[in-house]
Design an enzyme around this catalytic site. Structure first.
Site, mmCIF file in Angstrom:
data_model
loop_
_atom_site.group_PDB
_atom_site.id
_atom_site.type_symbol
_atom_site.label_atom_id
_atom_site.label_comp_id
_atom_site.label_asym_id
_atom_site.label_seq_id
_atom_site.Cartn_x
_atom_site.Cartn_y
_atom_site.Cartn_z
ATOM 1 N N GLN A 183 -31.887 -17.725 -1.088
ATOM 2 C CA GLN A 183 -33.262 -18.124 -1.370
ATOM 3 C C GLN A 183 -33.323 -19.612 -1.706
ATOM 4 O O GLN A 183 -32.486 -20.125 -2.444
ATOM 5 C CB GLN A 183 -33.779 -17.285 -2.543
ATOM 6 C CG GLN A 183 -35.277 -17.169 -2.612
ATOM 7 C CD GLN A 183 -35.708 -16.039 -3.534
ATOM 8 O OE1 GLN A 183 -34.911 -15.170 -3.871
ATOM 9 N NE2 GLN A 183 -36.953 -16.043 -3.952
ATOM 10 N N SER A 212 -25.585 -15.801 -3.011
ATOM 11 C CA SER A 212 -26.556 -14.875 -3.587
ATOM 12 C C SER A 212 -27.059 -13.912 -2.510
ATOM 13 O O SER A 212 -26.290 -13.104 -1.993
ATOM 14 C CB SER A 212 -27.692 -15.654 -4.269
ATOM 15 O OG SER A 212 -28.485 -14.802 -5.058
ATOM 16 N N LEU A 213 -28.334 -13.992 -2.116
ATOM 17 C CA LEU A 213 -28.840 -13.134 -1.039
ATOM 18 C C LEU A 213 -27.947 -13.213 0.201
ATOM 19 O O LEU A 213 -27.719 -12.216 0.892
ATOM 20 C CB LEU A 213 -30.260 -13.552 -0.660
ATOM 21 C CG LEU A 213 -30.716 -12.985 0.688
ATOM 22 C CD1 LEU A 213 -31.077 -11.532 0.561
ATOM 23 C CD2 LEU A 213 -31.795 -13.798 1.315
ATOM 24 N N ARG A 247 -33.722 -4.943 -3.220
ATOM 25 C CA ARG A 247 -33.262 -6.029 -4.097
ATOM 26 C C ARG A 247 -34.377 -7.033 -4.341
ATOM 27 O O ARG A 247 -34.612 -7.473 -5.473
ATOM 28 C CB ARG A 247 -32.063 -6.729 -3.455
ATOM 29 C CG ARG A 247 -31.505 -7.921 -4.233
ATOM 30 C CD ARG A 247 -30.450 -8.620 -3.374
ATOM 31 N NE ARG A 247 -29.631 -9.583 -4.122
ATOM 32 C CZ ARG A 247 -29.859 -10.882 -4.183
ATOM 33 N NH1 ARG A 247 -30.922 -11.402 -3.579
ATOM 34 N NH2 ARG A 247 -29.049 -11.686 -4.853
ATOM 35 N N HIS A 285 -29.181 -13.629 -12.003
ATOM 36 C CA HIS A 285 -27.737 -13.864 -12.191
ATOM 37 C C HIS A 285 -27.383 -14.053 -13.668
ATOM 38 O O HIS A 285 -26.651 -14.959 -14.039
ATOM 39 C CB HIS A 285 -27.270 -15.056 -11.348
ATOM 40 C CG HIS A 285 -27.403 -14.808 -9.874
ATOM 41 N ND1 HIS A 285 -26.664 -13.857 -9.217
ATOM 42 C CD2 HIS A 285 -28.214 -15.365 -8.942
ATOM 43 C CE1 HIS A 285 -27.013 -13.845 -7.934
ATOM 44 N NE2 HIS A 285 -27.952 -14.737 -7.751
ATOM 45 N N GLN A 330 -23.358 -8.492 -8.811
ATOM 46 C CA GLN A 330 -23.890 -9.798 -8.406
ATOM 47 C C GLN A 330 -25.191 -10.190 -9.103
ATOM 48 O O GLN A 330 -25.380 -11.340 -9.485
ATOM 49 C CB GLN A 330 -24.097 -9.831 -6.881
ATOM 50 C CG GLN A 330 -24.328 -11.223 -6.329
ATOM 51 C CD GLN A 330 -25.295 -11.212 -5.156
ATOM 52 O OE1 GLN A 330 -26.420 -10.740 -5.261
ATOM 53 N NE2 GLN A 330 -24.846 -11.734 -4.030
#
Length: 293
Positions: free
Chosen positions: A10, A88-89, A113, A188, A237
């Site tokens: 993102q 991340s993503l 998610r 996170h 994660q």
């Protein structure tokens, strides 16, 4: 020569991304499949309003779909990665590229998610550039309400925590630039533990194949191919730190010579330039990039 495919997360999205891929049969099929799963068109979303595309529940599925298509198109041209990783993503795109799950399974996971993260409330995230490392380490030790969410490079990190905690660190740590991020929650970090519980159950129930190539995960960037271990890392994660600086260093240490950012933008190659200047960098974000290979 060993090549790592790395997939952005993102923040890399841009209006118009992925539209040029429509001229390929692979993209047409994937976009149609995505619309059936999501109930809306990725292509239309990417051609629409910037503010709408920037919403977490829209950004994440759009990026996953486009990155998966680019990976498929690379394979269709005969290219294969030796290693994969994603920020991340982007870790979901990396797992798809490594055959850990199929396109539809990955998109269903990303959809859930994104909805969990979009509905998270409270907390704050901020990026610090060219900061005093000693000051930051001490501030994070002293302030239990804030964690290091993204360790992106020696010169760029993202912190996450309570609004008061993050603002206190921004006020007390010297940095060339500090930017609060436009996100709904403290991603996170342990503050995502409660909202991520149901999603963790979904991940636990999902079958993960062993990866066809080593995957370097965000929470533990050591090369892994075991599907169960990759699932464990992915479950951690949302509440764990993205150890991207270590990921880049580890890629170089295990023999990667070429670093291909597969997805829109140049965020990851920009970070890599500063951390591992010896790696050969390439961006694969649109059809022209593929055609130039």
């Amino acid at each position: 020569m060993k090549t790592a495919w790395v997939f952005p997360g993102q923040g890399s999205q841009a209006v118009g991304m992925g539209v040029d891929l429509l001229s390929t049969a692979i993209a047409k099929e994937k976009y149609q499949q995505a619309e059936e799963i999501l109930g809306w068109s990725v292509v239309e979303k990417c051609q629409g309003d910037e503010a709408s595309l920037a919403l977490t529940q829209n950004t994440q599925p759009c990026l996953y779909v486009i990155e998966a298509i680019l990976a498929d198109l690379l394979r269709d041209k005969g290219f294969q990665p030796d290693y994969v990783a994603g920020h991340s993503l982007g870790e979901y795109s990396a797992l798809y590229a490594a055959g850990v799950f199929d396109f539809a399974t990955g998109l269903q996971l990303v959809k859930q998610r994104s909805e969990v993260m979009a509905s998270a409330s409270g907390g704050m995230m901020a990026a610090l550039m060219k900061f005093d490392q000693t000051q930051l380490q001490q501030a994070l030790t002293d302030n239990t309400e804030v964690v290091l969410a993204n360790d992106n490079s020696p010169e760029q990190v993202v912190i996450s925590g309570t609004v008061a905690g993050v603002e206190a660190i921004l006020a007390n740590v010297k940095a060339r630039r500090a930017v609060p991020l436009k996100v709904s929650g403290a991603f996170h970090s342990s503050f995502m533990a409660q909202p991520s519980q149901s999603f963790a159950q979904t991940l636990t129930a999902c079958h993960f194949n062993d990866a066809t190539v080593p995957v370097l995960s965000n929470v533990d960037p050591s090369p892994t191919q075991n599907g169960d271990r990759l699932k464990e890392k992915l479950i951690q994660q949302m509440t764990g730190s993205v150890r991207w600086r270590e990921t880049m260093v580890n890629l170089g240490e295990i023999g990667a010579t070429d670093y291909w950012e597969v997805g829109p933008g140049k965020v990851l190659t920009g970070l890599c330039k500063r951390t591992c200047p010896d790696l050969n960098l390439k961006n694969i974000g649109q059809l022209d990039d593929l055609n130039s290979l």
